[in-house]
Scaffold this motif. Sequence first.
Motif, short mmCIF file in Angstrom:
data_model
loop_
_atom_site.label_atom_id
_atom_site.label_comp_id
_atom_site.label_asym_id
_atom_site.label_seq_id
_atom_site.Cartn_x
_atom_site.Cartn_y
_atom_site.Cartn_z
N ILE A 281 40.86 -49.56 -139.84
CA ILE A 281 39.63 -50.35 -139.80
C ILE A 281 38.42 -49.43 -139.77
N GLY A 282 38.49 -48.37 -138.98
CA GLY A 282 37.39 -47.39 -138.95
C GLY A 282 37.15 -46.77 -140.31
N ASP A 283 38.23 -46.44 -141.02
CA ASP A 283 38.10 -45.86 -142.36
C ASP A 283 37.37 -46.81 -143.31
N ILE A 284 37.67 -48.09 -143.22
CA ILE A 284 37.01 -49.07 -144.10
C ILE A 284 35.51 -49.13 -143.77
N TYR A 285 35.19 -49.26 -142.48
CA TYR A 285 33.77 -49.31 -142.11
C TYR A 285 33.05 -48.03 -142.53
N PHE A 286 33.74 -46.89 -142.42
CA PHE A 286 33.14 -45.62 -142.83
C PHE A 286 32.82 -45.66 -144.33
N ARG A 287 33.78 -46.13 -145.12
CA ARG A 287 33.56 -46.21 -146.57
C ARG A 287 32.46 -47.20 -146.93
N LEU A 288 32.29 -48.23 -146.10
CA LEU A 288 31.22 -49.20 -146.33
C LEU A 288 29.87 -48.69 -145.85
N GLY A 289 29.87 -47.52 -145.19
CA GLY A 289 28.64 -46.96 -144.67
C GLY A 289 28.19 -47.60 -143.37
N GLN A 290 29.08 -48.35 -142.74
CA GLN A 290 28.78 -48.99 -141.46
C GLN A 290 29.31 -48.09 -140.34
N TYR A 291 28.60 -46.99 -140.11
CA TYR A 291 29.08 -45.95 -139.23
C TYR A 291 29.16 -46.39 -137.76
N ASP A 292 28.25 -47.26 -137.34
CA ASP A 292 28.33 -47.75 -135.95
C ASP A 292 29.63 -48.52 -135.72
N MET A 293 30.01 -49.35 -136.69
CA MET A 293 31.26 -50.10 -136.57
C MET A 293 32.46 -49.16 -136.66
N ALA A 294 32.37 -48.15 -137.52
CA ALA A 294 33.45 -47.17 -137.63
C ALA A 294 33.62 -46.44 -136.31
N GLU A 295 32.50 -46.09 -135.67
CA GLU A 295 32.56 -45.40 -134.39
C GLU A 295 33.31 -46.23 -133.34
N VAL A 296 33.03 -47.52 -133.31
CA VAL A 296 33.71 -48.41 -132.35
C VAL A 296 35.21 -48.44 -132.64
N ALA A 297 35.57 -48.60 -133.89
CA ALA A 297 37.00 -48.66 -134.24
C ALA A 297 37.70 -47.34 -133.92
N TYR A 298 37.07 -46.23 -134.25
CA TYR A 298 37.68 -44.93 -134.02
C TYR A 298 37.88 -44.63 -132.52
N GLN A 299 37.09 -45.25 -131.67
CA GLN A 299 37.27 -45.04 -130.23
C GLN A 299 38.66 -45.47 -129.77
N TYR A 300 39.26 -46.41 -130.50
CA TYR A 300 40.59 -46.91 -130.13
C TYR A 300 41.71 -46.23 -130.92
N SER A 301 41.36 -45.33 -131.80
CA SER A 301 42.39 -44.60 -132.54
C SER A 301 42.66 -43.28 -131.82
N ASN A 302 43.72 -42.63 -132.20
CA ASN A 302 44.05 -41.32 -131.62
C ASN A 302 43.73 -40.21 -132.61
N ASP A 303 42.71 -40.39 -133.44
CA ASP A 303 42.43 -39.44 -134.50
C ASP A 303 41.11 -38.71 -134.24
N PRO A 304 41.17 -37.51 -133.68
CA PRO A 304 39.93 -36.78 -133.37
C PRO A 304 39.14 -36.41 -134.63
N ILE A 305 39.82 -36.19 -135.73
CA ILE A 305 39.12 -35.83 -136.96
C ILE A 305 38.25 -37.00 -137.43
N ALA A 306 38.80 -38.21 -137.37
CA ALA A 306 38.04 -39.39 -137.77
C ALA A 306 36.84 -39.59 -136.84
#
Length: 168
Positions: A100-125
């Motif tokens: 989900i974070g990757d999709i928001y990132f590709r859409l340029g919605q970085y704030d939403m990507a940031e929220v999604a990535y907080q729940y992932s275990n991917d430090p690179i993302a």
Amino acid sequence: KVKKILYAAANNIDKPWMAHRELGNIFKWHNKYDEAVKEYLEAIRMGQENQNTDDDSQINSLNINLGDTYKEMGKLKEALTAYNNSFSGTIRWHTLFKQIGDIYFRLGQYDMAEVAYQYSNDPIAKARVYRALNKYGQAQDVLWSAIKEEPEESWARHNKPVNKEIGR
């Protein structure tokens, strides 16, 4: 020919939606995304009609497959809908939030990507979205923290921040 065999098998098993899932997988592997989507949607429809609670995690997994397929097709909003439909039962939460974070990132919605990535275990993302949001200090902190936790991981060796003080 394979399609005919699987359709025939679908009529002779107690969970015919599984045959549609496999057809979707085959089509996806062969980059026939439109056909894969049709099969995944049919599998989801049939699985939901069945309403067998044992199948819930399989249906969630199908929604993830559908989301992945839409993502490959560039249909990012449809991918988000499919991923959001998979939020029940037992699923791979960290992976789903990463997608989900990757999709928001590709859409340029970085704030939403940031929220999604907080729940992932991917430090690179997480670091990538922090950089996109000009939060360089947070990006470096995430990477340094991950490197300290897992210094031998290949991603850690290749993504070491050059200078911890840059961007502060």
